[in-house]
Design an enzyme around this catalytic site. Structure first.
Site, mmCIF file in Angstrom:
data_model
loop_
_atom_site.group_PDB
_atom_site.id
_atom_site.type_symbol
_atom_site.label_atom_id
_atom_site.label_comp_id
_atom_site.label_asym_id
_atom_site.label_seq_id
_atom_site.Cartn_x
_atom_site.Cartn_y
_atom_site.Cartn_z
ATOM 1 N N LYS A 112 1.071 -1.299 -0.131
ATOM 2 C CA LYS A 112 -0.006 0.035 -0.005
ATOM 3 C C LYS A 112 0.762 1.408 0.320
ATOM 4 C CE LYS A 112 -3.835 -2.272 0.669
ATOM 5 N NZ LYS A 112 -3.778 -3.629 0.877
HETATM 6 C C1 LIG Z 1 -4.250 -4.851 0.547
HETATM 7 C C2 LIG Z 1 -3.797 -6.123 0.567
HETATM 8 C C3 LIG Z 1 -4.076 -6.944 -0.515
HETATM 9 C C4 LIG Z 1 -5.145 -7.087 -1.345
HETATM 10 O O1 LIG Z 1 -5.089 -5.977 -2.231
HETATM 11 P P1 LIG Z 1 -6.261 -5.442 -3.253
HETATM 12 O O2 LIG Z 1 -5.765 -4.407 -3.980
HETATM 13 O O3 LIG Z 1 -7.210 -5.120 -2.058
HETATM 14 O O4 LIG Z 1 -6.760 -6.686 -3.819
HETATM 15 C C5 LIG Z 1 -3.169 -8.228 -0.359
HETATM 16 N N1 LIG Z 1 -2.009 -8.340 0.594
HETATM 17 C C6 LIG Z 1 -1.981 -7.341 1.531
HETATM 18 C C7 LIG Z 1 -0.726 -7.637 2.305
HETATM 19 C C8 LIG Z 1 -2.566 -6.264 1.515
HETATM 20 O O5 LIG Z 1 -2.231 -5.087 2.256
#
Ligand SMILES: *Cc1c(COP(=O)(O)O)cnc(C)c1O
Length: 466
Positions: A112
């Protein structure tokens, strides 16, 4: 570039407005009016570029006139300068065909950060000349919240209200949010699931008596600028593994369908993507949707990969928009029915169209633990539960062995130490950048799973318009 709503009934926005807006007023999500494309030569010319230079090439068509190239370079240099690896998102080889793309070298140790570090700077830049105060409201299953708070803490003209489901995020995740004591950071734990939190945020944007009083904005992956920043690492890794002269497959641990949608956009832009593998845990609505057309909600089962414990994937609407021939009115009708019945049958023709690029897999707790052990025994890599689900799906995929498969390593294993230790016997140490986390003071409020209570709490603290 201009941006339109997937439900066709919201004003068309430019990049600056879409970055500050988040969700469209008609309940839809903003998407570019058309997908920009690169020629093979343009992709070949990305070979050897740094992460920042790749980011500029990939994002420029989406940013348009909103920022000149020097400003975009300045923001990317700042955002990615905070990553602890020179390559920002390095590739690691696991075996002959399998690779990991490590997306967790940012300040809060999950992918993120790649998008949110940039988004925080874009907010600051776009708000500076304006007489407005932004109220960011978000729902998090853990990683978005910590990354958004790190990116926005202490920034002028922004308050952030982050809602997480009480007791359903890891201790590291919670503390990464609640130990940030900047006055513009507000943490709310609700007595409910992530889906409750996400539904609450959606309802707040739709509630005119609440939304009309504040300049609301989103940092969830419904925000277009976030997805845009994630397209970059598909190109960056793809080119390093031989694109445009060779096809690459990606396996993506998926929750809200944001990260894998960025891969879809990369493919639309011309990156030769052999397959996008949508890897889910037992909360498998996307696997059911893509494999048999059954997009219907069950209840959420908590797992060791909480960022994927999702039943409704908001970004799936962006794919559905394209599958509906970009007919906003038709999709609005479909989504209205889905919201009423919590179920949708995806017509066979649309499912087949999606199957040209997407495949899917459902990995349960055993498969996840197996992948963690296997990654460790084969290559000495300790991987987190989300990454493990992606890697297991990649190992199970039925693809031409000459196609490299890149699994997106979405979180640092230290974020999920207990689950990693259970599976591998190895307890990953906390990296230096978050040492001291367990000694810091925490601040958050616990509220009932009730939108009125949460709106009232936010309204007392947010800065109203005018
Ligand atoms: C947010 C997240 C996901 C999922 O990603 P999306 O974009 O919501 O599909 C997978 N793994 C981790 C560690 C995340 O923080």
């Amino acid at each position: 570039m201009r941006y339109i709503s997937t439900r066709g009934a919201s004003p068309v926005l430019d990049f600056e407005a879409v970055t500050l807006a988040g969700l469209a007023a008609d309940g839809g999500l903003y998407v570019p009016e058309r997908w920009p494309t690169f020629t093979r030569d343009e992709i070949a010319a990305m070979s050897g570029l740094s992460y920042v230079e790749t980011a500029i090439r990939v994002m420029k068509p989406f940013v348009g006139d909103a920022l000149d190239e020097a400003s975009l370079r300045d923001l990317c240099t700042q955002a990615y300068g905070r990553f602890s690896h020179d390559a920002v998102t390095p590739l690691k080889q696991i075996d002959e065909t399998q690779w990991l793309l490590e997306l967790f070298h940012g300040p809060t140790l999950a992918f993120k950060d790649v998008a949110l570090q940039l988004l925080g700077l874009l907010f600051e830049r776009f708000l500076a000349p304006r007489d407005t105060h932004l109220t960011v409201v978000g729902a998090t299953s853990g990683d978005t919240g910590s990354a958004a708070i790190d990116a926005l803490a202490g920034r002028a003209k922004v308050d952030i209200f982050m809602i997480h489901p009480e007791g359903r995020v890891s201790d590291v995740q919670r503390r990464q949010m609640t130990t940030v004591l900047s006055p513009n950071v507000h943490n709310i734990a609700i007595k409910g699931s992530f889906d409750d939190a996400q539904a609450m945020v959606k309802a707040m944007f739709a509630d005119q008596s609440f939304a009309g009083r504040f300049r609301l904005s989103a940092v969830n992956s419904i925000n277009w600028a976030r997805l845009m920043a994630q397209i970059v690492y598909y190109f960056y890794s793809g080119v390093r593994l031989g694109a445009p002269h060779r096809e690459i497959a990606y396996s993506v641990p998926t929750g809200n369908f944001g990260d894998v949608f960025a891969g879809y956009v990369a493919a639309k832009m011309g990156l030769p993507v052999a397959k996008l593998i949508v890897a889910t845990n037992v909360n498998d609505i996307l696997h059911r949707a893509l494999s048999v057309g059954d997009y219907s909600c069950g209840s959420v089962s908590p797992t060791a990969a909480p960022s994927m414990d999702i039943q409704v994937s908001s970004n799936f609407e962006r794919l559905l928009f394209d599958l509906h021939g970009r007919d906003g009115a038709a999709l609005a009708a479909t989504m209205k029915e889905f919201e009423a019945t919590k179920a949708m049958q995806i017509p066979a023709a649309m499912r087949e169209e999606a199957a040209g690029l997407f495949s899917s897999a459902r990995i349960d707790a055993d498969g996840m633990a197996l992948a963690m052990r296997r990654a460790y025994s084969r290559s000495g890599e300790i991987i987190d539960p989300h990454t493990a689900i992606g890697l297991q799906a990649a190992w199970e995929a039925d693809l031409d062995p000459s196609v490299p498969i890149v699994t997106l390593a979405t979180a640092h294993p230290a974020k999920f130490r207990d689950a990693v230790e259970r599976a591998t016997g190895q307890r990953p140490p906390l990296p230096a950048r978050i040492s001291g986390l367990f000694e810091r003071e925490e601040r958050y409020v616990v509220l009932p799973n009730d939108i009125q209570a949460v709106e009232d709490w936010i309204a007392e603290r947010a800065t109203p318009i005018g």
